[in-house]
Design a protein around this motif. Structure first.
Motif, PDB file in Angstrom:
ATOM      1  N   ASP A   1      27.950   8.752   5.811  1.00 23.59           N
ATOM      2  CA  ASP A   1      29.224   9.390   6.133  1.00 23.59           C
ATOM      3  C   ASP A   1      30.331   8.806   5.272  1.00 23.59           C
ATOM      4  O   ASP A   1      30.381   7.618   5.049  1.00 23.59           O
ATOM      5  CB  ASP A   1      29.553   9.186   7.601  1.00 23.59           C
ATOM      6  CG  ASP A   1      28.566   9.927   8.476  1.00 23.59           C
ATOM      7  OD1 ASP A   1      28.126   9.358   9.475  1.00 23.59           O
ATOM      8  OD2 ASP A   1      28.233  11.071   8.146  1.00 23.59           O
TER       9      ASP A   1
ATOM     10  N   ARG B   1      27.998  15.723  10.426  1.00 23.81           N
ATOM     11  CA  ARG B   1      26.614  15.497  10.874  1.00 23.81           C
ATOM     12  C   ARG B   1      26.054  16.769  11.501  1.00 23.81           C
ATOM     13  O   ARG B   1      24.923  17.146  11.265  1.00 23.81           O
ATOM     14  CB  ARG B   1      26.563  14.351  11.895  1.00 23.81           C
ATOM     15  CG  ARG B   1      26.267  12.996  11.264  1.00 23.81           C
ATOM     16  CD  ARG B   1      25.836  11.998  12.334  1.00 23.81           C
ATOM     17  NE  ARG B   1      26.819  11.871  13.406  1.00 23.81           N
ATOM     18  CZ  ARG B   1      27.864  11.074  13.365  1.00 23.81           C
ATOM     19  NH1 ARG B   1      28.067  10.310  12.309  1.00 23.81           N
ATOM     20  NH2 ARG B   1      28.709  11.026  14.368  1.00 23.81           N
TER      21      ARG B   1
ATOM     22  N   SER C   1      27.369  15.436   1.311  1.00 22.47           N
ATOM     23  CA  SER C   1      26.427  15.352   2.424  1.00 22.47           C
ATOM     24  C   SER C   1      25.842  16.708   2.795  1.00 22.47           C
ATOM     25  O   SER C   1      24.909  16.789   3.563  1.00 22.47           O
ATOM     26  CB  SER C   1      27.105  14.732   3.643  1.00 22.47           C
ATOM     27  OG  SER C   1      28.027  15.651   4.176  1.00 22.47           O
TER      28      SER C   1
ATOM     29  N   ASP D   1      33.254  12.846  10.598  1.00 21.44           N
ATOM     30  CA  ASP D   1      31.842  12.455  10.451  1.00 21.44           C
ATOM     31  C   ASP D   1      30.964  13.207  11.436  1.00 21.44           C
ATOM     32  O   ASP D   1      29.870  13.650  11.090  1.00 21.44           O
ATOM     33  CB  ASP D   1      31.686  10.946  10.647  1.00 21.44           C
ATOM     34  CG  ASP D   1      32.348  10.162   9.518  1.00 21.44           C
ATOM     35  OD1 ASP D   1      32.592  10.760   8.453  1.00 21.44           O
ATOM     36  OD2 ASP D   1      32.629   8.968   9.712  1.00 21.44           O
ATOM     37  N   SER D   2      31.464  13.352  12.661  1.00 18.11           N
ATOM     38  CA  SER D   2      30.685  14.038  13.677  1.00 18.11           C
ATOM     39  C   SER D   2      30.514  15.512  13.313  1.00 18.11           C
ATOM     40  O   SER D   2      29.426  16.087  13.416  1.00 18.11           O
ATOM     41  CB  SER D   2      31.373  13.840  15.028  1.00 18.11           C
ATOM     42  OG  SER D   2      31.154  14.921  15.877  1.00 18.11           O
TER      43      SER D   2
ATOM     44  N   SER E   1      27.553  19.270   4.191  1.00 11.61           N
ATOM     45  CA  SER E   1      28.124  19.841   5.403  1.00 11.61           C
ATOM     46  C   SER E   1      29.057  21.004   5.107  1.00 11.61           C
ATOM     47  O   SER E   1      29.387  21.784   5.979  1.00 11.61           O
ATOM     48  CB  SER E   1      28.882  18.761   6.174  1.00 11.61           C
ATOM     49  OG  SER E   1      29.909  18.219   5.373  1.00 11.61           O
TER      50      SER E   1
END
Ligand SMILES: [Zn+2]
Lengths: 218, 213
Positions: free
Chosen positions: A142, A124, B120, A120-121, B122
């Motif tokens: 997340d 982000r 998301s 998740d980190s 990413s």
């Protein structure tokens, strides 16, 4: 110390076949820390049932620096590793009631929490970079855990730990070093005392062997 | 459901170690959630990771870390974040996908449509649901990156064998896929793809411009 117990359980022939450096590394791991195996599962149980702060403190003192150490090894910055270590311990408290002592064990459970937080980190950060670069991105929560919680764990715990014990010390080291610690192949080669050219095939052999052992017991 | 095609071991180990980007984690995770054999493998790697955690050189933690952790716990001792409500109610989708926003179905060719899955943002790979009509020949293509495919419904076959529900197909740029969809019904796949699709053949050249995901 689990390391000590694991080292003792290694088959003698595997131990004998080890290059000296690995054997030294294993015995160093075995000699540090108290001799008695701490029952982490019991401590987690006490956190879950009584909110036992003493039990939690012991878990924190043992695991927080190790989570940070593992995250550093896997390439996190010191700040990020610290944050993941702290957030993992917060989650250990909050999720203590979900811990099933019949599964792979407390260290593996704690690892999965840290791993999901790290994913998740990382996401982000990657998102923030892309947003800064002007990309338009959907606003999404997340999800690392969302997929993870669907995987059922527990029915096969005994089978899994017995399979792991059947791997040679070198085989479990090679999997750990390449996948968990994310070490470069030259580093793996020198730690295990094997030629660089054989690292790839050793990794593949270890993985196939693990798959075979798990299938055999089916 | 009998699964005969599984992800390669190194992909499962990367999944267990948390190294896969979002689209790949999703496709591998949905397979593992439905496959006891791969779930065992993933747990075995997690077990090894637990042993690595026990053995790793501890790194000094910030002096105020315990106090900070305790005050966060004091503020909310229980997990606060309830799982976000399901964004899709399609009962045919695997549970893992119900938490994602899934875009509108887009027709890309006769008998072929896709629904993008919103990630998301990413990672580099895209994820989508691909639906093809029974008996149709799927996109004849090669790609520059990797492509992970999980069959959710129906089947397809190519030189690597027959792929039914739960089966996982791994393609990289060395593989030239020419899948044919089974006659028994439409085939729905969950796909993660990096790189560009390069369409081959007449069909590919015809629809190529529309396959922008
Ligand atoms: Zn599988």
């Amino acid at each position: 110390m689990i390391a000590a117990i694991r080292a003792l359980e290694m088959p003698i022939r595997a131990e004998a076949a080890l290059p000296r450096r690995v054997a030294a590394r294993l015995s160093i791991g075995a000699s540090k820390g108290p001799k008695a195996k701490v029952d982490w599962a019991d401590l987690i149980g006490r956190v879950a049932s009584d909110g036992d702060r003493e039990a939690f403190k012991r878990l924190f003192e043992h695991f927080a620096p190790r989570i940070k150490g593992l995250m550093l090894k896997a390439g996190c910055s010191p700040d990020e590793a610290e944050e993941i270590a702290q957030n993992t311990m917060i989650a250990v408290w909050r999720k203590a009631h979900q811990f099933d002592p019949g599964t792979a064990g407390a260290p593996a459970w704690i690892f999965t929490i840290a791993r999901n937080l790290r994913i998740d980190s990382f996401r982000r950060r990657a998102r923030a970079d892309r947003l800064q670069a002007g990309s338009e991105l959907p606003d999404e929560p997340d999800q690392a855990e969302a997929v993870d919680v669907l995987i059922s764990r527990g029915q096969d715990a005994a089978r899994i730990s017995s399979a792991i014990k059947q791997l040679s010390a070198e085989q479990s080291m090679v999997v750990r070093m390449s996948f968990i610690e994310e070490r470069a192949h030259p580093e793996i080669a020198s730690a295990l005392g094997i030629p660089l050219g054989t690292v790839k095939s050793r990794i593949r052999l270890a993985m196939n062997r693990l798959r075979d052992i798990l299938d055999e017991d089916a | 459901m009998t699964i005969s095609h599984h992800p390669p071991e190194d992909l499962l180990a990367d999944f267990a170690a948390g190294k896969l980007e979002e689209a790949h984690q999703l496709v591998v995770g949905v397979h593992v959630a439905g496959c006891a054999r791969c779930a065992r493998f993933v747990q075995a790697v997690e077990h090894l990771a637990g042993a690595a955690l026990e053995d790793v050189e501890p790194a000094p933690i910030a002096p105020d870390a315990f106090a900070r952790v305790m005050s966060a716990i004091h503020e909310s001792p229980q997990e606060t974040a309830a799982p976000p409500p399901a964004s899709t109610t399609d009962p045919d989708l695997p549970p893992a996908l119900r938490r994602y926003r899934i875009g509108k179905r887009r027709r890309v060719a006769p008998g072929l449509s896709l629904r993008p899955i919103e990630l998301s943002g990413s990672g580099q790979a895209r994820a989508f649901l691909l639906r093809s009509a029974p008996g149709s020949r799927m996109l004849e293509h090669t790609h520059t990156g990797t492509e992970l495919t999980l069959v959710l419904e129906g089947s397809f076959s190519h030189e690597g064998g027959r792929f039914g529900p739960g089966d996982f197909d791994y393609g990289d740029d060395e593989v030239d896929h020419r899948p044919i969809v089974g006659e028994e019904g439409p085939c729905v796949c969950l796909v993660a793809m990096t790189g560009d699709l390069r369409m081959n053949g007449f069909l590919g050249r015809l629809i190529g411009p529309f396959v922008r995901l």
